[in-house]
Enzyme design. Structure first.
Site, PDB file in Angstrom:
ATOM      1  N   CYS A 184      35.399   5.528   7.373  1.00 50.26           N
ATOM      2  CA  CYS A 184      34.451   5.875   8.442  1.00 50.26           C
ATOM      3  C   CYS A 184      34.974   5.752   9.857  1.00 50.26           C
ATOM      4  O   CYS A 184      34.808   6.674  10.658  1.00 50.26           O
ATOM      5  CB  CYS A 184      33.211   5.001   8.305  1.00 50.26           C
ATOM      6  SG  CYS A 184      32.262   5.402   6.845  1.00 50.26           S
ATOM      7  N   ARG A 242      41.173   4.222   1.353  1.00 59.25           N
ATOM      8  CA  ARG A 242      41.166   5.309   2.331  1.00 59.25           C
ATOM      9  C   ARG A 242      41.493   4.781   3.740  1.00 59.25           C
ATOM     10  O   ARG A 242      40.879   3.840   4.200  1.00 59.25           O
ATOM     11  CB  ARG A 242      39.811   6.034   2.308  1.00 59.25           C
ATOM     12  CG  ARG A 242      39.645   6.890   1.067  1.00 59.25           C
ATOM     13  CD  ARG A 242      38.302   7.564   1.030  1.00 59.25           C
ATOM     14  NE  ARG A 242      37.230   6.611   0.773  1.00 59.25           N
ATOM     15  CZ  ARG A 242      35.931   6.951   0.741  1.00 59.25           C
ATOM     16  NH1 ARG A 242      35.562   8.200   0.967  1.00 59.25           N
ATOM     17  NH2 ARG A 242      35.006   6.050   0.481  1.00 59.25           N
TER      18      ARG A 242
END
Ligand code: UDX
Ligand code: ADP
Length: 487
Positions: free
Chosen positions: A275, A345
């Site tokens: 994010c 990620r």
């Protein structure tokens, strides 16, 4: 209008846990989570859920088959629903205009087209995915431009603020629930219908109602502020390392100011995760598109400091190991972007690995949760290495931390897993080459104890060679603190 049937499009990190909690707290509502990806849906219907979150499995097991369903039958779920969450991924664009910065809305758009193609009657469509400001207007246009006769829509924004590893706690006890909608009678009715869903367990004062654009921007703003806070403390850690100030002491001192607060002040090797970088880049792109270049530059700097922090950590390792790591074995403890998750990620470990591999180091990596294949896949990505074979040659993955450290010149702690705090470092020291270096990229180890064992300890935000405590390291060079950072 009371919501009785919910459809959630997208069974990922956001859609899955969010809908599990809604089903758990709202036994009078049927919740169906749908996805194009059959294997993901199969996993949600199996004993091995596709994502790991503490507490998730128990909730899914309690509700699945009663009022919580996972399905690939997207059409039926949309047709039956009063309210539809769009919870699909909005990755950074990898092509065309805005490449590397703008959010790719193709999955959101395809959901809107899908909804319009099968809907009859009235639907509340809720964007849960993180989107640029005014995306709700695009969704609304697509829906109305393609609607079947008699079908009507209200589009709401209801961003999700859960963090990985604590998703269930965040959902059960949210700091706030944010709902944005149109300032019209129908818009307000739709907001009320969604408020009533959350009101099953969230106190009224925690449910914030805003206009659609404020809600969309607040999600980007929240992540940008959090990322900025980490870049701020990481920038301070660089100052600490060359002045003798200690970043933990500084964080503690400033955190006591109630206006600043004490959370999210842990200096690290840089933030990772799906994010922060994506959303800050998205905000930067939005500001550029709105012709606000000074604002764009301001937020871009949050990313620059994060990249700098990753390079700085790798540089400190190389500098301390007598300016060469070529052919040397270095152990990375932790590969996930934070503890208690198997997610990698944008993990800073990937970039630290890349810089060390570029210098010819042999890496041995241990992470309690991340599978070997996933580590190799991250490191073999074309943006990380030009030649995937080097990863096979230079990287090995270990399933035991002691084995991973055996024969190494240095250990670098990249993820703050609790188990790293209590390893038997005496045993580890004995099996390492000397001088044995340990680089604490998360500030979690007992530094004085390690120094006593004989390690040369180098920690983020702490000066090396602090008198009487640590051995003097090569990075104790106040004259050229930045010249040693990788370009
Ligand atoms: C974040 C937001 O917290 C959440 O509200 C939003 O919905 C999604 O993005 P997440 O990415 O899951 O959640 O993890 P978070 O706990 O915020 O950590 C992000 C990164 O920052 C991690 O790499 C973490 O290690 C790092 N971090 C966090 C620090 O380096 N220092 C800190 O003090 C806190
Ligand atoms: P997030 O972290 O935002 O939840 P994920 O990538 O974990 O994102 O999950 C998004 C999910 O959305 C994926 O499982 C993907 O298959 C699904 N998805 C994307 N587009 C569509 C679509 N048009 N219809 C149904 N599912 C979709």
């Amino acid at each position: 209008m009371a919501v009785k049937q919910i459809c959630c499009i997208g069974a990922g990190y956001v859609g899955g846990p969010t809908c599990a909690v809604i089903a758990y707290k709202c036994p009078d509502i049927d919740v169906t989570v749908v996805d194009l990806n059959k294997s993901r849906i199969d996993a949600w219907n199996s004993d091995e859920l596709p994502i790991y979150e503490p507490g998730l499995e128990e909730i899914v097991k309690k509700c699945r088959g009663k009022n919580l369903f996972f399905s690939t039958n997207i059409d039926t779920a949309i047709i039956n629903a009063d309210l539809i969450f769009i919870s699909v991924n909005t990755p950074t664009k990898t092509y065309g205009i805005g490449k590397g910065r703008a959010a790719d809305l193709k999955y959101v758009e395809s959901c809107a087209r899908h909804i319009a193609s099968v809907t009859t009657g009235h639907k509340i469509v809720v964007e849960k995915s993180t989107v640029p400001v005014r995306a709700a207007a695009s969704i609304s246009r697509i829906l109305t431009a393609n609607n079947k006769p008699g079908s009507t829509y209200q589009v709401l924004s209801n961003p999700e603020f859960l963090a990985e590893g604590t998703a269930i706690v965040n959902l059960l006890k949210p700091d706030r629930v944010l709902i944005g909608g149109e300032n019209s009678v129908l818009g307000q009715q739709a907001i009320k219908a969604l408020v009533d869903v959350y009101a099953h367990w969230v106190p009224n004062e925690k449910i914030i109602k805003t206009n659609t654009w404020s809600s969309e921007l607040s999600k980007l703003a929240a992540n940008a502020f959090l990322a900025q806070r980490i870049s701020s403390i990481n920038a301070m850690s660089a100052v600490c390392e060359v002045t003798g100030a200690d970043v933990c002491e500084v964080a503690n001192a400033i955190g006591k100011d109630t206006r600043i607060g004490d959370k999210f002040l842990n200096a690290s090797i840089g933030f990772g995760g799906s994010c922060f970088q994506k959303d800050v880049l998205n905000l930067v792109y939005l500001c550029e598109a709105l012709n606000l270049p000074e604002v764009a530059d301001y937020w871009q700097q949050v990313i620059e400091i994060n990249n700098y922090q990753r390079r700085r950590f790798a540089s400190r390792i190389i500098g301390s190991l007598f300016n060469t790591v070529s052919g040397k074995q270095i152990t990375l403890l932790g590969f996930a972007f934070k503890k208690d998750t198997g997610d990698t990620r944008e993990s800073s470990s990937i970039y630290v690995s890349k810089y060390l591999l570029d210098e010819g180091a042999h890496l041995v990596i241990y992470d309690p949760k991340v599978p070997e294949k996933q580590i190799k896949r991250e490191l073999q990505h074309p943006t990380i290495t030009e030649n995937p074979a080097t990863v096979d040659d230079l990287v090995s993955i270990c399933h035991d931390p002691y084995e991973a450290c055996s024969g190494s010149h240095a250990i670098a702690v990249c993820t703050e897993w609790d188990e790293f705090k209590t390893l038997d470092y005496q045993r580890i020291f004995e099996k390492m080459l000397k001088p044995a270096f340990i680089f604490d990229g998360r500030g979690i180890l007992p530094h004085a104890k390690l120094a006593e064992i004989g390690f040369q300890v180098e920690a983020i935000g702490k000066m090396v060679g602090k008198e009487g405590q640590f051995h003097v390291g090569s990075s104790n060079n106040i004259l050229s603190p930045t010249s040693r950072v990788l370009p």
